[in-house]
Design an enzyme around this catalytic site. Structure first.
Site, mmCIF file in Angstrom:
data_model
loop_
_atom_site.group_PDB
_atom_site.id
_atom_site.type_symbol
_atom_site.label_atom_id
_atom_site.label_comp_id
_atom_site.label_asym_id
_atom_site.label_seq_id
_atom_site.Cartn_x
_atom_site.Cartn_y
_atom_site.Cartn_z
ATOM 1 C CG ASP A 168 -1.789 1.231 1.298
ATOM 2 O OD1 ASP A 168 -2.495 1.518 0.316
ATOM 3 O OD2 ASP A 168 -1.754 1.921 2.331
ATOM 4 C CG LEU A 249 -8.561 8.251 4.160
ATOM 5 C CD1 LEU A 249 -8.678 9.540 4.951
ATOM 6 C CD2 LEU A 249 -9.794 8.058 3.274
ATOM 7 N NE ARG A 250 0.509 5.568 2.372
ATOM 8 C CZ ARG A 250 0.402 4.901 3.505
ATOM 9 N NH1 ARG A 250 -0.207 3.716 3.507
ATOM 10 N NH2 ARG A 250 0.882 5.384 4.623
ATOM 11 N N GLY A 251 -4.728 5.464 -0.852
ATOM 12 C CA GLY A 251 -5.108 5.232 -2.238
ATOM 13 C C GLY A 251 -5.831 6.420 -2.846
ATOM 14 C CB VAL A 254 -1.771 7.398 -4.463
ATOM 15 C CG1 VAL A 254 -1.126 6.905 -5.761
ATOM 16 C CG2 VAL A 254 -0.770 7.340 -3.330
#
Length: 340
Positions: A168, A249-251, A254
């Protein structure tokens, strides 16, 4: 802008413009070069798919950037830096000796077979790649320095996987699966043989195409900050990440940055639907967990009906439907579990 020419002591890289096929991977690498804050690229694929060749070619897309290769057996001290023993013993003073992260600043940090690197070292690399700062507290020294680079990792899944928590942390992921078609295989061999026979002549033959690629990346970087991260794109991406069951929430972040980089790559002034669509597979490939989000009592549209997403007889996300049981029939009701 003329292509960067290595010195006589440096090996010549195969130009990215001359790579046959692999269009998705070339796009992902260009986007990471346009906005290193995306978080780097993980390249998955079997042996002999030119993963290393592609990764090494990215350094030329950066203004004055260099390629730093992380050896598989590198220690933490060599990576982050440590106490300069010569200064400590010879001069009696504490001085920081920079590591590979300092050398990679402004360029590309390339990690071949990243899945074979110790987890704590992978975590360290990803932390610095995301923050752009290397903070060292060890051996009696406290030191911070800028370390903004494009992180590129390659791996062969047959030799081991990365933990989901580490997957991730890579911004984008691309898989080089499947064998090239016969015509592509033949052209790959022709270009490789021509490069191996006379690298300078081969690069000269591809200079115009390579210069065009470099100019496009440079112009995209120049217009990047002027493209707004607008609410409409943010909400569209958040809804699609929710529908895909993405943890954290990283996706989302990004995806938004990658979509903006793609808009800059096109020469646009705003993020459009085509930019969001173009980078979806790069962002979601290594983040899908296969589970649906919790159901809402309201009528929420998550991007399609069960009939569209799968067999009409099964629930969305592959969950099996409840099974009717006749009244008075004494048998256990099966507990259907969601697919992992």
């Amino acid at each position: 802008m003329a292509m960067t020419r290595p010195t006589m002591h440096e090996p010549l890289n195969f130009p990215l413009a001359a790579v046959v096929a692999a269009d998705e991977l070339k796009l992902a690498l260009c986007l990471a070069a346009i906005d290193p804050a995306i978080g780097g690229v993980l390249i998955e694929g079997p042996r002999g798919m030119a993963k290393s060749t592609l990764a090494r070619a990215v350094a030329e897309l950066l203004d004055g950037g260099q390629l730093v290769t992380l050896p598989l057996g590198a220690t933490e001290e060599r990576i982050v830096g440590t106490l300069d023993l010569d200064a400590a013993l010879g001069e009696g003073r504490t001085r920081f000796a920079p590591g590979l992260l300092a050398r990679a600043h402004g360029g590309v940090l390339y990690v071949d077979e990243v899945n074979l690197l110790a987890d704590h070292l992978v975590d360290l690399l990803l932390d610095v790649a995301a923050s752009g700062v290397n903070h060292v507290e060890r051996d009696g020294i406290s030191h911070r320095h800028a370390a903004r680079f494009v992180l590129i990792g390659t791996m062969n899944p047959e030799e081991g996987e990365l933990r989901p928590q580490l997957l991730d942390r890579f911004g984008l992921a691309v898989s080089l699966g499947g064998a090239p078609l016969p015509a592509e295989r033949a052209e790959i061999m022709r270009r490789r043989l021509a490069f191996d026979s006379d690298p300078p002549a081969f690069r000269t033959a591809w200079q115009a195409a390579q210069d065009e690629l470099l100019a496009r990346c440079r112009q995209a970087r120049e217009r990047l900050d002027a493209i707004p991260l607008d609410d409409a794109a943010l909400e569209a991406i958040a809804a699609r990440c929710y529908a895909a069951g993405i943890d954290g929430l990283r996706g989302d972040l990004v995806w938004l940055r990658a979509a903006r980089a793609h808009a800059a790559w096109r020469g646009a002034t705003a993020i459009e639907a085509q930019d969001i669509d173009a980078v979806e597979s790069f962002v979601l490939r290594h983040r899908r967990n296969g589970e649906a989000p919790p159901e809402d009592n309201g009528a929420r549209d998550t991007g399609g009906s069960a009939a569209q997403d799968g067999d009409a007889g099964e629930g969305q996300w592959g969950e099996l439907p409840a099974q009717p049981v006749a009244i008075g029939e004494r048998r256990a009701v099966p507990r259907w579990a969601k697919k992992p």
